[in-house]
Design a protein around this motif. Sequence first.
Motif, short mmCIF file in Angstrom:
data_model
loop_
_atom_site.label_atom_id
_atom_site.label_comp_id
_atom_site.label_asym_id
_atom_site.label_seq_id
_atom_site.Cartn_x
_atom_site.Cartn_y
_atom_site.Cartn_z
N ILE A 1 0.87 -1.17 0.00
CA ILE A 1 0.00 0.00 0.00
C ILE A 1 0.91 1.22 0.00
N SER A 2 0.64 2.18 -0.88
CA SER A 2 1.41 3.41 -0.86
C SER A 2 0.51 4.58 -1.23
N MET A 3 0.89 5.75 -0.76
CA MET A 3 0.10 6.95 -1.03
C MET A 3 0.89 8.19 -0.61
N TRP A 4 0.43 9.32 -1.10
CA TRP A 4 0.88 10.62 -0.63
C TRP A 4 -0.19 11.14 0.30
N MET A 5 0.20 11.77 1.41
CA MET A 5 -0.78 12.35 2.34
C MET A 5 -0.27 13.68 2.86
N ASN A 6 -1.22 14.57 3.15
CA ASN A 6 -0.92 15.87 3.71
C ASN A 6 -2.04 16.19 4.70
N ALA A 7 -1.76 16.04 5.97
CA ALA A 7 -2.78 16.27 7.00
C ALA A 7 -2.98 17.75 7.25
N HIS A 8 -4.24 18.16 7.35
CA HIS A 8 -4.53 19.53 7.78
C HIS A 8 -4.31 19.64 9.28
N ASP A 9 -4.68 18.58 9.98
CA ASP A 9 -4.49 18.51 11.43
C ASP A 9 -4.59 17.04 11.85
N PHE A 10 -4.37 16.80 13.13
CA PHE A 10 -4.48 15.44 13.67
C PHE A 10 -5.55 15.41 14.76
N ASP A 11 -6.64 16.15 14.56
CA ASP A 11 -7.70 16.24 15.56
C ASP A 11 -8.46 14.93 15.72
N THR A 12 -8.57 14.13 14.65
CA THR A 12 -9.24 12.83 14.75
C THR A 12 -8.24 11.80 15.22
N TYR A 13 -8.52 11.16 16.34
CA TYR A 13 -7.66 10.10 16.85
C TYR A 13 -7.70 8.93 15.87
N ASP A 14 -6.53 8.47 15.44
CA ASP A 14 -6.44 7.28 14.60
C ASP A 14 -7.20 7.44 13.27
N ALA A 15 -6.96 8.55 12.59
CA ALA A 15 -7.64 8.83 11.32
C ALA A 15 -7.15 7.88 10.23
N ARG A 16 -8.08 7.30 9.49
CA ARG A 16 -7.74 6.32 8.47
C ARG A 16 -7.33 6.97 7.17
N LEU A 17 -6.17 6.54 6.66
CA LEU A 17 -5.75 6.92 5.32
C LEU A 17 -6.39 5.97 4.33
N VAL A 18 -6.30 4.67 4.61
CA VAL A 18 -6.94 3.64 3.80
C VAL A 18 -7.22 2.45 4.72
N SER A 19 -8.38 1.81 4.51
CA SER A 19 -8.77 0.74 5.44
C SER A 19 -9.69 -0.27 4.76
N LYS A 20 -9.44 -1.54 5.04
CA LYS A 20 -10.33 -2.64 4.65
C LYS A 20 -10.68 -3.32 5.96
N ALA A 21 -11.90 -3.09 6.44
CA ALA A 21 -12.25 -3.56 7.79
C ALA A 21 -13.76 -3.68 7.96
N THR A 22 -14.14 -4.46 8.97
CA THR A 22 -15.54 -4.61 9.34
C THR A 22 -15.88 -3.79 10.58
N GLY A 23 -14.89 -3.20 11.23
CA GLY A 23 -15.08 -2.39 12.44
C GLY A 23 -13.77 -1.73 12.80
N VAL A 24 -13.68 -1.19 14.03
CA VAL A 24 -12.50 -0.43 14.43
C VAL A 24 -11.53 -1.22 15.32
N ARG A 25 -11.94 -2.37 15.82
CA ARG A 25 -11.04 -3.16 16.67
C ARG A 25 -9.93 -3.80 15.83
N GLU A 26 -8.82 -4.13 16.48
CA GLU A 26 -7.67 -4.69 15.77
C GLU A 26 -8.05 -5.86 14.88
N ASN A 27 -8.77 -6.83 15.41
CA ASN A 27 -9.10 -8.03 14.63
C ASN A 27 -10.16 -7.81 13.56
#
Length: 176
Positions: A1-27
């Motif tokens: 996985i690769s990408m360019w990113m430029n955050a305006h801020d880090f106000d959201t805890y654990d903000a997703r850049l890219v995600s394949k998931a069914t929920g927010v827990r590790e598993n």
Amino acid sequence: ISMWMNAHDFDTYDARLVSKATGVRENDHYWMVSTFKNNSVRFRLKAGGSTTTLISRSGVIEAGEWRHVAATYDGAQMAVYVNGVKVAAKSKSGVIDTDDSVPVAIGNQPQGGRPFDGLIDEVRIYNWALTVEAIQADIQADMETTVSPTPDTTAPSVSIGASPAGPTYTSAQTLT
């Protein structure tokens, strides 16, 4: 996985850049790359039936600055690279788990709730492990093809009219 990113801020805890998931827990994650506390990058990967989390050292990304972020897995090691430099690595083995019914999102968790506040560009998801040389080549190629337009220094003119037959304003106007 690769990408360019430029955050305006880090106000959201654990903000997703890219995600394949069914929920927010590790598993719940098949794979995920996010910003994390203290300006770090977090990479999660499910392989061999278990999800592993890798977190970079602090300060590898900054608000207002473009960074190239890559997360790789070669069957023996997970790694995170920022601007072509390895900033975290962890041993892991197993075949990457897949499930075509699990959604993918760019800039958030597929189910919402972890929005990234910033810009994301050139997202690439490979079906092979990138080497550091391939990551650096991608960065160089992206930089060589980026066109920097000549700045337009001419003040804009605005025409506002009540109707096509009505009055026209050609002096500077402030629109709010």
